[in-house]
Design a protein around this motif. Sequence first.
Motif, mmCIF file in Angstrom:
data_model
loop_
_atom_site.group_PDB
_atom_site.id
_atom_site.type_symbol
_atom_site.label_atom_id
_atom_site.label_comp_id
_atom_site.label_asym_id
_atom_site.label_seq_id
_atom_site.Cartn_x
_atom_site.Cartn_y
_atom_site.Cartn_z
ATOM 1 N N UNK A 1 50.593 -7.790 -29.836
ATOM 2 C CA UNK A 1 50.125 -7.235 -31.111
ATOM 3 C C UNK A 1 49.184 -8.202 -31.825
ATOM 4 N N UNK A 2 48.489 -9.011 -31.040
ATOM 5 C CA UNK A 2 47.455 -9.934 -31.531
ATOM 6 C C UNK A 2 47.964 -10.951 -32.541
ATOM 7 N N UNK A 3 49.201 -11.398 -32.347
ATOM 8 C CA UNK A 3 49.773 -12.466 -33.169
ATOM 9 C C UNK A 3 50.097 -13.616 -32.208
ATOM 10 N N UNK A 4 49.272 -14.669 -32.188
ATOM 11 C CA UNK A 4 49.542 -15.789 -31.298
ATOM 12 C C UNK A 4 50.920 -16.393 -31.574
ATOM 13 N N UNK A 5 51.681 -16.642 -30.520
ATOM 14 C CA UNK A 5 53.047 -17.152 -30.674
ATOM 15 C C UNK A 5 53.389 -18.053 -29.501
ATOM 16 N N UNK A 6 54.311 -18.971 -29.749
ATOM 17 C CA UNK A 6 54.837 -19.851 -28.706
ATOM 18 C C UNK A 6 56.341 -19.957 -28.885
#
Length: 71
Positions: free
Chosen positions: A27-32
């Motif tokens: 959903x186009x939310x960069x995450x790690x």
Amino acid sequence: MENNWTKVFSSEDAITAEIIKQSLIENDIPAVVLNQQDSSYKVFGLNNVMVQNENVERAKAHIEADSSNED
């Protein structure tokens, strides 16, 4: 990790954290995932899903909507 990342989700289960991370990325939310589990005893510690500060509200809203859809 730089100071512009914020925890939006925590779990003792690494798979759950990875699923949340992947859902955010889709959903186009960069995450790690920041794995803070003990390397010898996996029952100690958490897996934290981190997003950049400017995406915290969007990420929390997505996680909340996603969890309410499971019910």
